[in-house]
Design an enzyme around this catalytic site. Sequence first.
Site, short mmCIF file in Angstrom:
data_model
loop_
_atom_site.label_atom_id
_atom_site.label_comp_id
_atom_site.label_asym_id
_atom_site.label_seq_id
_atom_site.Cartn_x
_atom_site.Cartn_y
_atom_site.Cartn_z
N GLU A 13 0.76 -1.18 -0.04
CA GLU A 13 0.02 -0.06 -0.21
C GLU A 13 0.93 1.23 0.02
OE1 GLU A 13 -0.48 -2.82 2.01
OE2 GLU A 13 -2.27 -3.69 1.03
N GLN A 34 -7.50 -1.94 -0.62
CA GLN A 34 -8.64 -2.99 -0.70
C GLN A 34 -9.39 -2.87 0.48
OE1 GLN A 34 -7.05 -7.29 -0.79
NE2 GLN A 34 -7.78 -6.83 -2.80
N PHE A 35 -8.73 -2.34 1.79
CA PHE A 35 -9.94 -2.25 2.86
C PHE A 35 -9.18 -1.26 3.49
CE2 PHE A 35 -10.97 -6.28 2.03
CZ PHE A 35 -12.35 -6.51 1.98
N HIS A 40 -11.00 -5.38 8.84
CA HIS A 40 -11.61 -5.08 7.42
C HIS A 40 -12.95 -3.94 7.62
CE1 HIS A 40 -9.26 -8.45 6.13
NE2 HIS A 40 -9.75 -8.40 4.78
C1 LIG Z 1 -1.79 -4.99 4.36
C2 LIG Z 1 -2.86 -5.63 3.64
N1 LIG Z 1 -3.17 -5.32 2.33
C3 LIG Z 1 -4.33 -5.97 1.73
C4 LIG Z 1 -4.96 -7.07 2.50
C5 LIG Z 1 -5.90 -8.05 1.65
N2 LIG Z 1 -5.47 -9.25 1.19
C6 LIG Z 1 -5.44 -10.25 2.05
S1 LIG Z 1 -4.77 -11.58 1.45
C7 LIG Z 1 -4.09 -10.94 0.17
C8 LIG Z 1 -3.17 -11.41 -0.60
C9 LIG Z 1 -1.93 -12.28 0.10
O1 LIG Z 1 -1.15 -12.83 -0.72
P1 LIG Z 1 -0.10 -14.00 -0.03
O2 LIG Z 1 0.85 -12.97 0.51
O3 LIG Z 1 0.46 -14.80 -1.21
O4 LIG Z 1 -0.87 -15.00 0.81
P2 LIG Z 1 -1.80 -16.10 0.61
O5 LIG Z 1 -3.05 -15.49 0.46
O6 LIG Z 1 -1.26 -16.46 -0.91
O7 LIG Z 1 -1.78 -17.13 1.35
C10 LIG Z 1 -4.31 -9.55 0.07
C11 LIG Z 1 -4.17 -8.58 -0.74
C12 LIG Z 1 -4.69 -7.39 3.62
N3 LIG Z 1 -4.98 -8.31 4.28
N4 LIG Z 1 -3.38 -6.74 4.34
#
Ligand SMILES: Cc1ncc(C[n+]2csc(CCOP(=O)(O)OP(=O)(O)O)c2C)c(N)n1
Lengths: 322, 322, 360, 360
Positions: free
Chosen positions: A60, A82-83, A129
């Site tokens: 972000e 996203q949130f 969220h």
């Molecule tokens: C700081 C933050 N940004 C965005 C999100 C929304 N979000 C939740 S999971 C995710 C993707 C994470 O991908 P990865 O690190 O590859 O983990 P995976 O879900 O594949 O286990 C996102 C963007 C979040 N929870 N926290």
Amino acid sequence: MSERLRMVEAVRDTLGAELARDDDVVVYGEDVGEAGGVFRATQGLIDDYPDRVFDTPVAEAGIVGAGVGLAATGMRPVAEIQFQSFLYQGFHQLAQHVARMRSRTRGTITCPMTIRTPYGGGIHALELHSESFEAGFAHIPGLKVVFPSSPAETKGLLTASIRSSDPVVFMEPTRLYRSFREEVPDDHEIPLGEARVVEPGEDITVVAWGSMLRETLDAVDDIDASVGVIDPRTLYPLDTETIVDSVKKTGRCAIVHEAPKTAGMAGEIIARLNEEAFLYLEAPIERVTGYDVPMPMFAREDDYLPDADRIEAGIRDTLEFG
Amino acid sequence: MSERLRMVEAVRDTLGAELARDDDVVVYGEDVGEAGGVFRATQGLIDDYPDRVFDTPVAEAGIVGAGVGLAATGMRPVAEIQFQSFLYQGFHQLAQHVARMRSRTRGTITCPMTIRTPYGGGIHALELHSESFEAGFAHIPGLKVVFPSSPAETKGLLTASIRSSDPVVFMEPTRLYRSFREEVPDDHEIPLGEARVVEPGEDITVVAWGSMLRETLDAVDDIDASVGVIDPRTLYPLDTETIVDSVKKTGRCAIVHEAPKTAGMAGEIIARLNEEAFLYLEAPIERVTGYDVPMPMFAREDDYLPDADRIEAGIRDTLEFG
Amino acid sequence: MPEETVAQFHIRSVQVLAEDETVDDELVPDLSDDELLTVYEQMKRSRRLDERAIALQRRGELGTYAPAIGQEAAQVGTAFALADDDWLVPSFREQPALLVHGTEPDAILQYAKGMEEGAEIPDGDGALPPAIPVGSQPLHATGIGWGEALQDRENVAITYFGDGATSEGDVYEAMNFAGVYDAQTVFVCQNNRYAISTGTEKQTNTETFAQKAIAAGIDCVQVDGNDVLGVYRVAREAVEKARNGEPVLIEALTYRRSMHTTSDDPSAYRESEEESEWEARDPILRFQRYLENRGVLDEETKEAITERIEEELAAAIEEANERREELDPADMFRHVYEDLPPELEEQLAAFEAEKGGESQ
Amino acid sequence: MPEETVAQFHIRSVQVLAEDETVDDELVPDLSDDELLTVYEQMKRSRRLDERAIALQRRGELGTYAPAIGQEAAQVGTAFALADDDWLVPSFREQPALLVHGTEPDAILQYAKGMEEGAEIPDGDGALPPAIPVGSQPLHATGIGWGEALQDRENVAITYFGDGATSEGDVYEAMNFAGVYDAQTVFVCQNNRYAISTGTEKQTNTETFAQKAIAAGIDCVQVDGNDVLGVYRVAREAVEKARNGEPVLIEALTYRRSMHTTSDDPSAYRESEEESEWEARDPILRFQRYLENRGVLDEETKEAITERIEEELAAAIEEANERREELDPADMFRHVYEDLPPELEEQLAAFEAEKGGESQ
Ligand SMILES: Cc1ncc(C[n+]2csc(CCOP(=O)(O)OP(=O)(O)O)c2C)c(N)n1
Ligand SMILES: Cc1ncc(C[n+]2csc(CCOP(=O)(O)OP(=O)(O)O)c2C)c(N)n1
Ligand SMILES: [Mg+2]
Ligand SMILES: [Mg+2]
């Protein structure tokens, strides 16, 4: 022409229209491309504008910070965070650069960036969220803070935000994304900084924005008094005049927000009323807000959030004062 | 025993005393080791506690986030963030983890971390070295927000902050660091959440904290009325009772802070007075604050900051109302 | 010196149990049959928990849930390398690792029911609760690994995150701090190819995720994350190093076989062929065939395991439901500070009055 | 594949003009005598500006000032590789680069007088103002390099930051984004051995700062940052690559010869012997000797340059003083938003009434 749309569709519709209107608009954020956004607010845009819609890495600060540079080259960045609470990851870029670029360069560099972000509770989402930090954002000079409360309002306010040459934090209430449809005009721009008198009233003025406006309207239904309802729509700049005018008439006021009470926006509105309508006040201004606790996980969410009952009680108390 | 110390010396004295008292205390931050901190607030500590005082990489998210882990292992992290606005780089760690660890684990994991940070204007520092975002911090449930206004207060409040099992944002006014000396008792703890009645008064209550308390006391000198002055010392929790009691007596109130006006802490205090002292108010509560502009660079800093003249004018206006 | 090479790096990649079931005898870890069966059972336990949780979510009994289906080897293999007093610092998809580390399934379910009760950490558990903000928790693991070192203890912290998480500056800061302070920390990046819908090629321009460690000056290794023996092997080495103050980053190559969370529909961004391919490469299947070939696992044992897991899960679901019934909403006020400040006292009183009013 | 190497990296380090004044003829860039003299003059100009600024600060005429003394080669050599329309994204110590890029010395002085006027960017200047938050500006350069690519323009953005800045997650995010979007961006890390008092060994466990790029999947190179010919050589290559969408990180090994800022006293954290050592390795001296040996620089030219610089600086100081005199404090209200919102209108009116009252 107009269409009956849900709020999330109004977002998409507006983004599409602005991408079409202005070649400088670029839409980017996590999952906004191929998947069309986790709420589908950007669905299909990448098909029409493959060169101006981007899935970003999960970063972000990167999203917000890169926007400063994009803007410097003449683009008009429209980023999705996203949130809302993940905007905290980019809070420094927001406060140190986005908000200040114009003032620190005396207007020679600007940052006409719009940061859209879903906020607030009510959809039983995961931890972190469901936050609403509007008071913090409104406390940062240089930013505009905008809250739509319906599909048509979304269209009008988002259009104005994207076209604004000032940076905007655009807070979209997740619980309203799909909750109802409304006629949304085709070309529609609502000036930032103008409140909407949703209901005129003689006995009390209630101020509420975003999803709390809906709860407020529900609450008001059950009250046997002339209740005025005002949606400020923009929290900075805040249309104080409209609120003050109403309170001068009603003498009573309640303010509703889902953010924690202490140092929330209600305090600011009360301060302004205290300054500009002091002699008209017939009762203490009521705050119906979230509690001073971290937004709980969803099993306790409904207990945390102000609802029609709590708002109604607050209005009644204020009406009965004195 | 006691000593006449400057505020920055009182910080050092307190850190030394707590490092001595409790083996779990660890002091870390940018340049706090070998150089003794950019304001010399940690000078010499690394010589006495080479294993518990650390120079860190330039990474505020790292500093704040690592504290969560240190605390989990039973340590008591006391971090310095070099200037308050750089806490924004770690804002997400503060809001998402430090503030919430206790509540989200129902007290099974806590984060007894103290984040010391110099704040505020008045020393002609560089850009972004003079911010005061206390309202934003006070709006985050789970944090305590503490403001010393003198060397002795620093000792008492910093001691309590370090010993507190809740996380504390400890805001040190840079312009008071070296401005005067005061007798500082050797072992001194001031409970967090208790305001100080600096001057009792009958005609008006003025609320001010940190460096603005000094300006306020200067302003008050010139006023021919019985002016009460209250230093809340802790902005969350806020000792509403002391303020309300005074305002019930005086009927008039002015609140001073250097942060921008909109959504600043004055709004919150006004809201509480509106709720708890409504019928006692004889005049609108006055806000003497910074403007809604980014803290300007230092050539315009004195024009931005509330000073004794502006505070005096605000008090007079309020006294003259009605 | 006009032009010279001043530093060189290479990324090792390890596999012990190949997809074709050949085993590298030199690298195979020395685990007893009992231990091998435990590893197998833990993988099955997590898989079954995820399956049941998805079903419960579909019935409205749980909130958003992030299954780890397909990632069991990457997690069980690493968590199995920990000692009892070591720390686990999870992200939000760590059911397999949590179960190995001792978290009760009912806690996981309570968390998925939106209850802070599920994030309670029993005394001495050496764990942090799930971290929702992506990439935020490795810094906590660094702090723990540093704090343990400062207190002359031997415990390490292991932390899990995804391919997407590596894009957050926090993850880099965490590894860089760990390098500076010789933190007793193991970083496990599960490269499951996706961050929600975003494929790894949009996440970074690097060839591997392991090489992210080079920027922090810490060790790294890549491993076939669907090969539980390989994972265990590199994890044991990494844990040993970390115990000696040498932090390590492990990249485990795996695949998220199910949806990102129950709110997600992968068909929007990937082909079902891809999913089928990875179904065939499932880590449990591979390990099961290995155990069967080695004669460690027979039908009877399999059935006993299944039965045990089903019973446990049934009990866990019941327990979670009961705790949900007992939930006291007023608790939200009680754990914000050590002592209730006046603000919360007042708000709690108003809350109780209102609730009292409602129930009258 | 049991155990194999899946990726390899090495860090190149370049030097063209050695300390002993030997020159690598293959690598020496083809700069005309005029260009060489310009490079020299720019280094001198910045040095002299810094010296005068320190003196002015000591007399109370400037605020906190961050001299770049000792880093002139690293900055002039890189900035000299830019085309007119390229972008400069500085940190707070970039006087040498800013002067090359066209910033007027009086703007630098105005900024040091605490005036936003000094951060005004003249139309078409292709620069951002100084960035005070460490490590925050590389993301802006990534955004610019990305934006230029999106608009099919060829301009690159060059951004400067220090060894300390690399510890901020933002710098990593900036490089990682740049890798993903083929941003037309050059990252220049001036490793001047210190972040205020903190030496590089406390900043990171890496052998080089160049290798930070490996985590982002972008190119990198190290260079003797006190060798302006070497710096120019690697910068020209990097700028060319960046123009083609290949971002590059340059680590320039240099030394901050003076205080961190005028508020700093280096004797608290380093020995004066170290400073003397680096005085002998001063980049201007080295280049001056080279030019003299080559017969490009004679006494007359040196004098002319000195005279020109002194005149310019005298004029700049006067100009800055004049603008300071004219400063309108009410301007702080005028550039916060495009249009004055009602809040600010009211606050401005109150401000003016108060000031009017005062001056009466
Ligand atoms: C700081 C933050 N940004 C965005 C999100 C929304 N979000 C939740 S999971 C995710 C993707 C994470 O991908 P990865 O690190 O590859 O983990 P995976 O879900 O594949 O286990 C996102 C963007 C979040 N929870 N926290
Ligand atoms: C985000 C942030 N944290 C801390 C500071 C305070 N600070 C100013 S310069 C500096 C050190 C920077 O070191 P380096 O990046 O090596 O640059 P140099 O000063 O050597 O040019 C610090 C910590 C800051 N300005 N911004
Ligand atoms: Mg992933
Ligand atoms: Mg440096």
